[in-house]
Design a protein around this motif. Structure first.
Motif, PDB file in Angstrom:
ATOM      1  N   ARG A 158      43.241  35.848  44.441  1.00  0.00           N
ATOM      2  CA  ARG A 158      43.398  35.904  45.902  1.00  0.00           C
ATOM      3  C   ARG A 158      44.766  35.389  46.330  1.00  0.00           C
ATOM      4  O   ARG A 158      45.338  35.847  47.317  1.00  0.00           O
ATOM      5  CB  ARG A 158      42.284  35.107  46.593  1.00  0.00           C
ATOM      6  N   ARG A 159      45.297  34.457  45.570  1.00  0.00           N
ATOM      7  CA  ARG A 159      46.646  33.955  45.866  1.00  0.00           C
ATOM      8  C   ARG A 159      47.709  35.030  45.670  1.00  0.00           C
ATOM      9  O   ARG A 159      48.818  34.933  46.206  1.00  0.00           O
ATOM     10  CB  ARG A 159      46.958  32.749  44.972  1.00  0.00           C
ATOM     11  N   LEU A 160      47.337  36.052  44.908  1.00  0.00           N
ATOM     12  CA  LEU A 160      48.241  37.182  44.682  1.00  0.00           C
ATOM     13  C   LEU A 160      47.899  38.362  45.591  1.00  0.00           C
ATOM     14  O   LEU A 160      48.447  39.460  45.420  1.00  0.00           O
ATOM     15  CB  LEU A 160      48.157  37.622  43.212  1.00  0.00           C
ATOM     16  N   GLY A 161      46.992  38.136  46.528  1.00  0.00           N
ATOM     17  CA  GLY A 161      46.609  39.197  47.449  1.00  0.00           C
ATOM     18  C   GLY A 161      45.555  40.134  46.921  1.00  0.00           C
ATOM     19  O   GLY A 161      45.390  41.249  47.424  1.00  0.00           O
ATOM     20  N   LEU A 162      44.808  39.699  45.898  1.00  0.00           N
ATOM     21  CA  LEU A 162      43.781  40.529  45.277  1.00  0.00           C
ATOM     22  C   LEU A 162      42.421  39.873  45.490  1.00  0.00           C
ATOM     23  O   LEU A 162      42.122  38.841  44.892  1.00  0.00           O
ATOM     24  CB  LEU A 162      44.061  40.697  43.780  1.00  0.00           C
ATOM     25  N   SER A 163      41.595  40.470  46.344  1.00  0.00           N
ATOM     26  CA  SER A 163      40.307  39.881  46.702  1.00  0.00           C
ATOM     27  C   SER A 163      39.148  40.666  46.108  1.00  0.00           C
ATOM     28  O   SER A 163      39.176  41.898  46.042  1.00  0.00           O
ATOM     29  CB  SER A 163      40.164  39.837  48.231  1.00  0.00           C
ATOM     30  N   GLU A 164      38.114  39.946  45.707  1.00  0.00           N
ATOM     31  CA  GLU A 164      36.938  40.588  45.118  1.00  0.00           C
ATOM     32  C   GLU A 164      36.172  41.422  46.147  1.00  0.00           C
ATOM     33  O   GLU A 164      35.347  42.264  45.780  1.00  0.00           O
ATOM     34  CB  GLU A 164      36.006  39.546  44.488  1.00  0.00           C
ATOM     35  N   THR A 165      36.425  41.189  47.429  1.00  0.00           N
ATOM     36  CA  THR A 165      35.740  41.961  48.471  1.00  0.00           C
ATOM     37  C   THR A 165      36.490  43.236  48.837  1.00  0.00           C
ATOM     38  O   THR A 165      35.980  44.054  49.615  1.00  0.00           O
ATOM     39  CB  THR A 165      35.571  41.109  49.742  1.00  0.00           C
ATOM     40  N   ASP A 166      37.673  43.415  48.271  1.00  0.00           N
ATOM     41  CA  ASP A 166      38.495  44.588  48.599  1.00  0.00           C
ATOM     42  C   ASP A 166      38.035  45.780  47.752  1.00  0.00           C
ATOM     43  O   ASP A 166      38.208  45.801  46.540  1.00  0.00           O
ATOM     44  CB  ASP A 166      39.973  44.291  48.332  1.00  0.00           C
ATOM     45  N   GLU A 167      37.454  46.767  48.413  1.00  0.00           N
ATOM     46  CA  GLU A 167      36.976  47.960  47.714  1.00  0.00           C
ATOM     47  C   GLU A 167      37.933  49.138  47.844  1.00  0.00           C
ATOM     48  O   GLU A 167      37.684  50.203  47.282  1.00  0.00           O
ATOM     49  CB  GLU A 167      35.598  48.365  48.234  1.00  0.00           C
ATOM     50  N   SER A 168      39.015  48.939  48.591  1.00  0.00           N
ATOM     51  CA  SER A 168      39.976  50.042  48.799  1.00  0.00           C
ATOM     52  C   SER A 168      41.407  49.523  48.797  1.00  0.00           C
ATOM     53  O   SER A 168      42.177  49.791  49.722  1.00  0.00           O
ATOM     54  CB  SER A 168      39.658  50.775  50.103  1.00  0.00           C
ATOM     55  N   HIS A 169      41.739  48.766  47.763  1.00  0.00           N
ATOM     56  CA  HIS A 169      43.108  48.279  47.625  1.00  0.00           C
ATOM     57  C   HIS A 169      44.043  49.481  47.499  1.00  0.00           C
ATOM     58  O   HIS A 169      43.711  50.460  46.805  1.00  0.00           O
ATOM     59  CB  HIS A 169      43.218  47.389  46.379  1.00  0.00           C
ATOM     60  N   PRO A 170      45.204  49.461  48.160  1.00  0.00           N
ATOM     61  CA  PRO A 170      46.087  50.643  48.138  1.00  0.00           C
ATOM     62  C   PRO A 170      46.576  51.052  46.753  1.00  0.00           C
ATOM     63  O   PRO A 170      46.936  52.210  46.539  1.00  0.00           O
ATOM     64  CB  PRO A 170      47.267  50.223  49.028  1.00  0.00           C
ATOM     65  N   VAL A 171      46.566  50.133  45.810  1.00  0.00           N
ATOM     66  CA  VAL A 171      47.032  50.440  44.453  1.00  0.00           C
ATOM     67  C   VAL A 171      45.875  50.458  43.458  1.00  0.00           C
ATOM     68  O   VAL A 171      45.742  51.383  42.652  1.00  0.00           O
ATOM     69  CB  VAL A 171      48.102  49.425  43.984  1.00  0.00           C
ATOM     70  N   HIS A 172      45.010  49.457  43.516  1.00  0.00           N
ATOM     71  CA  HIS A 172      43.974  49.275  42.492  1.00  0.00           C
ATOM     72  C   HIS A 172      42.587  49.756  42.907  1.00  0.00           C
ATOM     73  O   HIS A 172      41.679  49.759  42.091  1.00  0.00           O
ATOM     74  CB  HIS A 172      43.895  47.802  42.085  1.00  0.00           C
ATOM     75  N   GLY A 173      42.420  50.160  44.167  1.00  0.00           N
ATOM     76  CA  GLY A 173      41.114  50.620  44.615  1.00  0.00           C
ATOM     77  C   GLY A 173      40.115  49.476  44.691  1.00  0.00           C
ATOM     78  O   GLY A 173      40.417  48.409  45.215  1.00  0.00           O
ATOM     79  N   ASN A 174      38.926  49.693  44.154  1.00  0.00           N
ATOM     80  CA  ASN A 174      37.887  48.672  44.129  1.00  0.00           C
ATOM     81  C   ASN A 174      38.243  47.635  43.063  1.00  0.00           C
ATOM     82  O   ASN A 174      38.230  47.926  41.864  1.00  0.00           O
ATOM     83  CB  ASN A 174      36.534  49.313  43.816  1.00  0.00           C
ATOM     84  N   LEU A 175      38.560  46.421  43.506  1.00  0.00           N
ATOM     85  CA  LEU A 175      39.085  45.424  42.570  1.00  0.00           C
ATOM     86  C   LEU A 175      38.026  44.890  41.610  1.00  0.00           C
ATOM     87  O   LEU A 175      38.335  44.528  40.479  1.00  0.00           O
ATOM     88  CB  LEU A 175      39.732  44.271  43.348  1.00  0.00           C
ATOM     89  N   LYS A 176      36.772  44.857  42.046  1.00  0.00           N
ATOM     90  CA  LYS A 176      35.715  44.446  41.117  1.00  0.00           C
ATOM     91  C   LYS A 176      35.575  45.457  39.984  1.00  0.00           C
ATOM     92  O   LYS A 176      35.403  45.082  38.817  1.00  0.00           O
ATOM     93  CB  LYS A 176      34.377  44.292  41.858  1.00  0.00           C
ATOM     94  N   LEU A 177      35.673  46.746  40.319  1.00  0.00           N
ATOM     95  CA  LEU A 177      35.598  47.785  39.289  1.00  0.00           C
ATOM     96  C   LEU A 177      36.827  47.748  38.394  1.00  0.00           C
ATOM     97  O   LEU A 177      36.742  48.012  37.190  1.00  0.00           O
ATOM     98  CB  LEU A 177      35.445  49.159  39.944  1.00  0.00           C
ATOM     99  N   ALA A 178      37.980  47.428  38.970  1.00  0.00           N
ATOM    100  CA  ALA A 178      39.212  47.326  38.177  1.00  0.00           C
ATOM    101  C   ALA A 178      39.096  46.196  37.160  1.00  0.00           C
ATOM    102  O   ALA A 178      39.525  46.334  36.005  1.00  0.00           O
ATOM    103  CB  ALA A 178      40.417  47.095  39.091  1.00  0.00           C
ATOM    104  N   LEU A 179      38.489  45.082  37.578  1.00  0.00           N
ATOM    105  CA  LEU A 179      38.273  43.962  36.653  1.00  0.00           C
ATOM    106  C   LEU A 179      37.260  44.348  35.574  1.00  0.00           C
ATOM    107  O   LEU A 179      37.440  44.014  34.396  1.00  0.00           O
ATOM    108  CB  LEU A 179      37.787  42.733  37.420  1.00  0.00           C
ATOM    109  N   GLU A 180      36.226  45.083  35.968  1.00  0.00           N
ATOM    110  CA  GLU A 180      35.216  45.510  35.000  1.00  0.00           C
ATOM    111  C   GLU A 180      35.827  46.447  33.955  1.00  0.00           C
ATOM    112  O   GLU A 180      35.444  46.434  32.782  1.00  0.00           O
ATOM    113  CB  GLU A 180      34.061  46.208  35.727  1.00  0.00           C
ATOM    114  N   ALA A 181      36.798  47.274  34.376  1.00  0.00           N
ATOM    115  CA  ALA A 181      37.469  48.174  33.435  1.00  0.00           C
ATOM    116  C   ALA A 181      38.226  47.380  32.373  1.00  0.00           C
ATOM    117  O   ALA A 181      38.277  47.781  31.204  1.00  0.00           O
ATOM    118  CB  ALA A 181      38.429  49.086  34.183  1.00  0.00           C
ATOM    119  N   ILE A 182      38.801  46.254  32.763  1.00  0.00           N
ATOM    120  CA  ILE A 182      39.508  45.397  31.800  1.00  0.00           C
ATOM    121  C   ILE A 182      38.521  44.833  30.787  1.00  0.00           C
ATOM    122  O   ILE A 182      38.850  44.674  29.602  1.00  0.00           O
ATOM    123  CB  ILE A 182      40.257  44.271  32.550  1.00  0.00           C
ATOM    124  N   VAL A 183      37.306  44.548  31.236  1.00  0.00           N
ATOM    125  CA  VAL A 183      36.250  44.083  30.330  1.00  0.00           C
ATOM    126  C   VAL A 183      35.856  45.203  29.373  1.00  0.00           C
ATOM    127  O   VAL A 183      35.721  44.989  28.161  1.00  0.00           O
ATOM    128  CB  VAL A 183      35.021  43.593  31.132  1.00  0.00           C
TER     129      VAL A 183
END
Length: 236
Positions: A158-183
């Motif tokens: 969140r300090r980098l502007g990346l929130s778990e509640t953001d489902e439509s980030h302009p670059v990463h889209g759904n950030l929870k799904l983006a984190l899950e992809a890394i897993v």
């Protein structure tokens, strides 16, 4: 396991049959790696390609996979690198330990091209944001000692502007799904742990982050960033 070299006569199959099996494994690895954004491919999947055709020779799958690895390197310029599934630092019940052992080995493709050549002719700039997010997330976990709880990970993000509640980030889209992809790509291992204060989710560096070349590269990049920041502070 015995080393067969070029002698596959004991398997009772022709050169044509062997080459067809090798080609099928190569095709599967190339397409699966592309379709799954580089997620590791389980060895069991490759073995199934062979046993599904009623080949029951015990060591045939290993022979075919080794042949495929050799051709991927010599023809396509890829190292088919074996990863050993890392064990979680949390206690496991016997059943889950058996499951981990069952699918312990997997493979990823790594380009063998020099870094400058790969960057100039192969690297997909459209995926650079994915690489950047993976680097940021795994660096946070690494600097936390290799393991961090979910709450603290999102605190740093969140300090980098990346929130778990953001489902439509302009670059990463759904950030929870983006984190899950890394897993899913096995840079991180995710585990829910029952503790005295209730359930908590932890992220831990997984086998891909701990693999030699990637591990060394990550440490080198982190060191450069830290040294640069220190130099900037000294200059001020």
């Amino acid at each position: 396991m015995p080393s067969f070299g070029e002698d596959f006569s004991q398997f009772g199959i022709s050169v044509e049959e062997k080459d067809k099996l090798v080609a099928e494994v190569i095709r599967y690895v190339l397409f699966k790696s592309e379709q799954s954004s580089g997620c590791p491919i389980k060895r069991a999947e490759l073995t199934q390609l062979i046993t599904a055709k009623n080949y029951r020779q015990r060591y045939l799958p290993a022979f075919v996979i080794n042949e495929a690895k050799s051709k991927l390197s010599s023809i396509f310029g890829f190292e088919m690198r074996e990863l050993q599934r890392s064990r979680s630092s949390a206690p496991q019940n016997p059943r889950s330990s058996q499951q981990v052992a069952a699918d312990a080995k997997s493979y990823i493709l790594r380009s063998q091209l020099p870094a400058d050549v790969y960057k100039a002719f192969v690297e997909d700039e459209n995926k650079s944001h994915v690489t950047a997010l993976t680097f940021v997330v795994t660096s946070i976990v690494r600097l936390a000692g290799g393991k961090i709880n979910e709450e603290n990970l999102w605190l740093h993000l969140r300090r980098l502007g990346l929130s778990e509640t953001d489902e439509s980030h302009p670059v990463h889209g759904n950030l929870k799904l983006a984190l899950e992809a890394i897993v899913q790509q096995r840079y991180l291992h995710k585990e829910k742990v029952n503790g005295p204060e209730g359930n908590a989710t932890f992220y831990e560096l997984a086998e891909r982050s701990l693999d030699g070349p990637i591990n060394d590269g990550m440490k080198e990049h982190i060191a450069k960033i830290v040294n640069k920041d220190i130099t900037s502070v000294d200059a001020d």
